[in-house]
Design a protein around this motif. Structure first.
Motif, PDB file in Angstrom:
ATOM      1  N   PRO A  10     -22.858  -1.770   5.954  1.00 54.91           N
ATOM      2  CA  PRO A  10     -24.268  -0.926   4.916  1.00 54.91           C
ATOM      3  C   PRO A  10     -24.896  -2.091   4.725  1.00 54.91           C
ATOM      4  N   ILE A  11     -24.088  -2.709   3.999  1.00 51.60           N
ATOM      5  CA  ILE A  11     -25.212  -3.034   3.563  1.00 51.60           C
ATOM      6  C   ILE A  11     -24.901  -5.219   4.080  1.00 51.60           C
ATOM      7  N   GLU A  12     -24.132  -5.212   5.158  1.00 47.71           N
ATOM      8  CA  GLU A  12     -23.940  -6.419   6.308  1.00 47.71           C
ATOM      9  C   GLU A  12     -25.190  -6.028   7.041  1.00 47.71           C
ATOM     10  N   VAL A  13     -25.145  -4.613   7.293  1.00 50.62           N
ATOM     11  CA  VAL A  13     -26.512  -4.643   8.159  1.00 50.62           C
ATOM     12  C   VAL A  13     -28.001  -4.511   7.810  1.00 50.62           C
ATOM     13  N   ALA A  14     -27.699  -4.153   6.005  1.00 51.74           N
ATOM     14  CA  ALA A  14     -29.134  -4.599   5.511  1.00 51.74           C
ATOM     15  C   ALA A  14     -29.000  -5.540   5.314  1.00 51.74           C
ATOM     16  N   ILE A  15     -28.498  -6.745   5.114  1.00 54.55           N
ATOM     17  CA  ILE A  15     -28.424  -7.856   5.310  1.00 54.55           C
ATOM     18  C   ILE A  15     -29.166  -8.974   6.397  1.00 54.55           C
ATOM     19  N   LEU A  16     -28.530  -8.516   7.160  1.00 52.74           N
ATOM     20  CA  LEU A  16     -28.932  -8.618   8.663  1.00 52.74           C
ATOM     21  C   LEU A  16     -30.328  -7.760   9.473  1.00 52.74           C
ATOM     22  N   ILE A  79     -18.052   9.924  -0.906  1.00 50.45           N
ATOM     23  CA  ILE A  79     -16.803   8.589  -0.596  1.00 50.45           C
ATOM     24  C   ILE A  79     -18.253   7.516  -1.081  1.00 50.45           C
ATOM     25  N   HIS A  80     -17.515   6.162  -1.511  1.00 50.55           N
ATOM     26  CA  HIS A  80     -18.958   5.572  -1.409  1.00 50.55           C
ATOM     27  C   HIS A  80     -19.025   4.904   0.019  1.00 50.55           C
ATOM     28  N   ARG A  81     -20.526   5.033   0.329  1.00 53.77           N
ATOM     29  CA  ARG A  81     -20.763   4.840   1.641  1.00 53.77           C
ATOM     30  C   ARG A  81     -21.134   3.018   2.155  1.00 53.77           C
ATOM     31  N   GLU A  82     -20.282   2.656   1.166  1.00 51.93           N
ATOM     32  CA  GLU A  82     -20.342   1.057   1.049  1.00 51.93           C
ATOM     33  C   GLU A  82     -19.671   0.657   1.455  1.00 51.93           C
ATOM     34  N   PHE A  83     -18.208   1.794   1.964  1.00 53.46           N
ATOM     35  CA  PHE A  83     -16.908   1.163   2.321  1.00 53.46           C
ATOM     36  C   PHE A  83     -16.903   1.816   3.797  1.00 53.46           C
ATOM     37  N   CYS A  84     -17.607   2.644   3.935  1.00 51.76           N
ATOM     38  CA  CYS A  84     -17.644   2.766   5.747  1.00 51.76           C
ATOM     39  C   CYS A  84     -18.339   1.845   6.979  1.00 51.76           C
ATOM     40  N   CYS A  85     -17.756   2.060   8.142  1.00 52.89           N
ATOM     41  CA  CYS A  85     -18.374   1.283   8.768  1.00 52.89           C
ATOM     42  C   CYS A  85     -19.743   1.927  10.055  1.00 52.89           C
ATOM     43  N   VAL A  86     -20.387   1.212  10.510  1.00 56.52           N
ATOM     44  CA  VAL A  86     -20.860   1.755  12.003  1.00 56.52           C
ATOM     45  C   VAL A  86     -20.554   0.875  13.231  1.00 56.52           C
ATOM     46  N   ARG A  87     -20.793   1.413  14.100  1.00 59.16           N
ATOM     47  CA  ARG A  87     -19.984   1.060  15.456  1.00 59.16           C
ATOM     48  C   ARG A  87     -21.286  -0.735  15.886  1.00 59.16           C
ATOM     49  N   ARG A  88     -21.951  -0.953  16.446  1.00 60.90           N
ATOM     50  CA  ARG A  88     -22.476  -1.843  17.253  1.00 60.90           C
ATOM     51  C   ARG A  88     -23.750  -0.725  18.161  1.00 60.90           C
ATOM     52  N   ALA A  89     -22.916  -0.188  18.838  1.00 60.65           N
ATOM     53  CA  ALA A  89     -23.266   0.665  19.790  1.00 60.65           C
ATOM     54  C   ALA A  89     -23.767   1.540  19.053  1.00 60.65           C
ATOM     55  N   ASP A  90     -23.258   2.141  18.260  1.00 59.84           N
ATOM     56  CA  ASP A  90     -23.827   3.206  17.063  1.00 59.84           C
ATOM     57  C   ASP A  90     -25.293   2.773  16.609  1.00 59.84           C
ATOM     58  N   LEU A  91     -25.850   1.659  16.004  1.00 61.08           N
ATOM     59  CA  LEU A  91     -26.664   0.895  15.349  1.00 61.08           C
ATOM     60  C   LEU A  91     -27.837   0.927  16.632  1.00 61.08           C
ATOM     61  N   LEU A  92     -26.880   0.383  17.835  1.00 56.83           N
ATOM     62  CA  LEU A  92     -28.271   0.077  18.713  1.00 56.83           C
ATOM     63  C   LEU A  92     -29.117   1.274  18.940  1.00 56.83           C
ATOM     64  N   VAL A  93     -28.733   2.373  19.192  1.00 56.44           N
ATOM     65  CA  VAL A  93     -28.598   4.198  19.247  1.00 56.44           C
ATOM     66  C   VAL A  93     -29.663   4.690  17.664  1.00 56.44           C
ATOM     67  N   HIS A 123     -26.168  -0.687  28.328  1.00 53.24           N
ATOM     68  CA  HIS A 123     -24.655  -0.222  28.289  1.00 53.24           C
ATOM     69  C   HIS A 123     -24.197   0.470  26.865  1.00 53.24           C
ATOM     70  N   LEU A 124     -24.088  -0.540  26.393  1.00 54.47           N
ATOM     71  CA  LEU A 124     -24.152   0.598  24.645  1.00 54.47           C
ATOM     72  C   LEU A 124     -24.581   1.811  24.008  1.00 54.47           C
ATOM     73  N   VAL A 125     -26.328   0.956  24.631  1.00 53.34           N
ATOM     74  CA  VAL A 125     -26.913   2.333  24.428  1.00 53.34           C
ATOM     75  C   VAL A 125     -26.301   3.709  25.206  1.00 53.34           C
ATOM     76  N   GLN A 126     -26.269   3.513  26.619  1.00 54.37           N
ATOM     77  CA  GLN A 126     -26.153   4.095  27.615  1.00 54.37           C
ATOM     78  C   GLN A 126     -24.350   4.766  26.883  1.00 54.37           C
ATOM     79  N   GLN A 127     -23.415   3.867  26.388  1.00 59.15           N
ATOM     80  CA  GLN A 127     -21.878   3.914  26.588  1.00 59.15           C
ATOM     81  C   GLN A 127     -21.743   5.412  25.221  1.00 59.15           C
ATOM     82  N   ALA A 128     -22.804   4.897  24.039  1.00 60.50           N
ATOM     83  CA  ALA A 128     -22.666   5.528  22.978  1.00 60.50           C
ATOM     84  C   ALA A 128     -23.186   7.400  23.171  1.00 60.50           C
ATOM     85  N   ASP A 129     -24.417   7.259  24.306  1.00 63.46           N
ATOM     86  CA  ASP A 129     -25.071   8.039  24.574  1.00 63.46           C
ATOM     87  C   ASP A 129     -24.114   9.351  25.498  1.00 63.46           C
TER      88      ASP A 129
END
Length: 245
Positions: A10-16, A79-93, A123-129
């Motif tokens: 999550p923090i990487e997403v926020a930074i980017l 849990i501490h959410r800073e230690f979790c991960c989010v997928r690129r496809a889910d971020l796009l959606v 493609h990634l959005v459709q795949q996530a859906d």
């Protein structure tokens, strides 16, 4: 430039998202488990704090799917959410649904144009859906299986109860009707008159017959005057309905 990574913290997403890649090393040294730590350390970047809060809230309510140690996270996991991960496809959606006017460069291309091709983002959005739909379908299948098993159990229970009723001699609706017709026919023959007009019974009326039964079987369950009158009335009514004309 689009990042080719498949997942982010999550923090990487926020930074980017806030275009603070040049300050990433400094930001990542902050203890993110402390509420408001980013805002205290970097008051000059208020959007950084708002972005991480927005991302964590989305993860917490399930709007943005995330994993922790490779396992899907749920709202019940504390849990501490800073230690979790989010997928690129889910971020796009998530961005396309919640921030359609924003196109962060690490996710969305601004200089590629393949008019006749399906873009990687699409493609990634459709795949996530599709994966989300598959999860819903799987859940519905499980619910259908549980409902089918419950219905099968009810059918078996109904069969068992019917068998017990038959064993106890409790008449079903069909046999009850048959019994009423039989009793009604007996009453008609017993208390009625022959074709020549002769009375066919020593009992002048149904009341006399009922009195004789209760006198002969005093106190016997099911043979009270009230019960006999009611059963005789039902029997006569069923016979009358069954007779032609």
């Amino acid at each position: 430039m689009i990042s080719i990574r498949s997942s982010y913290h999550p923090i990487e997403v926020a930074i980017l998202w806030c275009d603070l890649v040049d300050h990433a090393e400094e930001i990542l040294q902050v203890d993110l488990s402390l509420p408001g730590s980013l805002l205290r350390h970097f008051p000059q970047w208020p959007l950084l704090h708002k972005s991480i809060e927005c991302i964590n809230d989305a993860i917490g309510c399930g709007d943005l799917p995330a994993t922790y140690l490779g396992c899907p996270m749920t709202t019940a996991i504390q849990i501490h959410r800073e230690f979790c991960c989010v997928r690129r496809a889910d971020l796009l959606v998530w961005f396309m649904r919640n921030f359609p006017d924003q196109k962060p460069a690490f996710l969305f291309s601004s200089n590629l144009d393949h008019a006749e091709c399906i873009s990687l983002n699409t493609h990634l959005v459709q795949q996530a859906d599709l994966q989300a739909s598959q999860r819903i379908i799987e859940k519905l299948r499980e619910e259908l299986k549980a409902t089918t098993e419950e219905m099968t159990a009810l059918v078996n229970l109904n069969r068992e109860l019917s068998e017990k009723l038959n064993a106890c001699g409790i008449p079903s609706e069909l046999s009850e009707g048959t019994h009423n017709l039989l009793v009604g026919a007996l009453l008609e023959v017993t208390l009625g008159k022959s074709k020549s007009g002769q009375r066919q019974s020593i009992y002048p009326s149904q009341a006399a017959l009922v009195e004789a039964i209760t006198r002969r079987f005093p106190g016997m369950g099911g043979l009270s005057k009230h019960t006999i009158d009611r059963r005789f009335a039902n029997a006569r009514r069923h016979l009358a309905q069954a007779l032609p004309g």
